[in-house]
Design a protein around this motif. Structure first.
Motif, PDB file in Angstrom:
ATOM      1  N   HIS A   1      -8.621  -3.142  -2.203  1.00  0.00           N
ATOM      2  CA  HIS A   1      -9.364  -2.067  -1.546  1.00  0.00           C
ATOM      3  C   HIS A   1     -10.862  -2.358  -1.523  1.00  0.00           C
ATOM      4  CE1 HIS A   1      -5.493  -0.064  -2.081  1.00  0.00           C
ATOM      5  NE2 HIS A   1      -5.824   0.576  -0.984  1.00  0.00           N
ATOM      6  N   GLU A  52      -2.592  -5.365  -3.498  1.00  0.00           N
ATOM      7  CA  GLU A  52      -1.651  -5.018  -2.431  1.00  0.00           C
ATOM      8  C   GLU A  52      -0.983  -6.275  -1.877  1.00  0.00           C
ATOM      9  OE1 GLU A  52      -3.103  -0.691  -0.910  1.00  0.00           O
ATOM     10  OE2 GLU A  52      -3.776  -2.386   0.298  1.00  0.00           O
ATOM     11  N   ASP A  97      -3.079  -0.571   5.441  1.00  0.00           N
ATOM     12  CA  ASP A  97      -3.806  -1.626   4.721  1.00  0.00           C
ATOM     13  C   ASP A  97      -3.211  -3.031   4.878  1.00  0.00           C
ATOM     14  OD1 ASP A  97      -5.737   0.177   3.963  1.00  0.00           O
ATOM     15  OD2 ASP A  97      -5.031   0.399   1.898  1.00  0.00           O
ATOM     16  N   GLN A 101      -5.611  -6.215   4.331  1.00  0.00           N
ATOM     17  CA  GLN A 101      -6.004  -6.585   2.969  1.00  0.00           C
ATOM     18  C   GLN A 101      -4.802  -6.928   2.085  1.00  0.00           C
ATOM     19  OE1 GLN A 101      -7.976  -2.871   2.226  1.00  0.00           O
ATOM     20  NE2 GLN A 101      -6.401  -2.153   0.832  1.00  0.00           N
ATOM     21  N   CYS A 128       0.853  -1.189   0.000  1.00  0.00           N
ATOM     22  CA  CYS A 128       0.000   0.000   0.000  1.00  0.00           C
ATOM     23  C   CYS A 128       0.887   1.236   0.000  1.00  0.00           C
ATOM     24  CB  CYS A 128      -0.900  -0.012   1.233  1.00  0.00           C
ATOM     25  SG  CYS A 128      -1.992   1.411   1.324  1.00  0.00           S
TER      26      CYS A 128
END
Ligand SMILES: [Mn+2]
Length: 287
Positions: free
Chosen positions: A222, A248, A259, A262, A52
């Motif tokens: 995302h 990512e 992030d 994720q 990210c």
């Protein structure tokens, strides 16, 4: 009926589209956006991956080395981070861009990174290969105009509450400022569902590909907000006909400054590459 005709003898079935340059009506063939040795919108599904945020030189080099090894041609990584909270990590800025450029030099990967305002745009256009305009800036029209004027390829994310027409109008701003090198990115929209971070609008893929000649990619990371759901959504996207994926991945997601939940670890990213490769092959495409 002719486009722009004022005849009223026949019923008008479809509403006239407000965008022109990005519309398939004016450019029936798919656009292929060439960035270095990578072509978006051709037969290959282009995978872009990386952390990210740019956190350190070591983290970026480790990521770039891995991307090169598994055949991911584009490294992502945010040097400027538009965060929901002003207290969250805001990015390494120009120093981060220089690290990304060094990774390109060493590992031969292309760089995609986000510009958040005019100042960062000038820097990103100087150091990166693809300028990302994020979801929160999709209707920052002055930034879109400036991104058009750079002439650099632009990855335009869909705003989290933007309709497809609004998204294509945002692309039209870039095109109208002399830049047709636009890659559209669906990254999940806000719905009533709260289990996922956003709802990946898979429908947008065939719809936008019908309306526009521009390449379409998805960002399942995302959209999902959880690493476990990234691979299934990526597989669905490739099956639906995307021209690329932006995912990512972090050398150590548990330690990520943004992030992390994720972000895939590198083993999972490699597995995902194998899976989406098979789906692409089944459809006569490849990675
Ligand atoms: Mn992120």
């Amino acid at each position: 009926m002719r486009v722009g005709s004022t005849e009223t003898a026949e019923p008008v079935v479809s509403v006239r589209k407000p965008y022109k340059l990005v519309s398939r009506d004016f450019h029936p063939d798919d656009s292929v956006i060439q960035v270095g040795n990578v072509a978006f919108g051709g037969n290959k599904v282009i995978v872009m991956s990386g952390p990210c945020a740019v956190e350190s030189r070591e983290q970026v080099m480790q990521s770039a080395e891995f991307m090169q090894r598994i055949g991911v041609p584009v490294l992502r990584g945010g040097a400027y981070k538009p965060r929901t909270s002003p207290y969250s990590f805001q990015g390494m800025r120009v120093e981060g861009l220089k690290i990304l450029a060094e990774a390109r030099e060493r590992y031969g990967v292309l760089i995609v990174t986000e510009a958040v305002d005019h100042e960062s745009l000038a820097n990103v256009a100087e150091w990166a290969d693809i300028v990302q305009i994020g979801a929160r800036n999709m209707q920052n029209f002055e930034l879109l105009k400036a991104a058009g004027q750079t002439g650099k390829p632009v990855l335009l994310k869909r705003g989290l509450a933007a309709t497809i027409d609004e998204w294509l109008m945002a692309a039209e701003y870039i095109a109208a400022n002399g830049n047709m090198n636009i890659i559209l990115c669906e990254r999940g929209i806000r719905t009533y569902e709260t289990k996922t971070r956003n709802t990946l609008d898979i429908s947008a893929v065939p719809v936008v590909k019908q309306l526009s000649h521009l390449p379409v990619v998805i960002d399942p990371s995302h959209a999902a907000g959880q690493w476990q759901w990234v691979a299934p959504l990526a597989r669905a996207g490739v099956a639906a006909g995307v021209d690329g994926l932006i995912i990512e991945a972090h050398p150590n997601p548990a330690e990520a400054l943004s992030d992390g939940p994720q972000s895939l670890n590198f083993r999972h990213l490699e597995e995902l590459m194998g899976e989406v490769g098979l789906i692409a092959q089944a459809l006569g495409r490849d990675l």
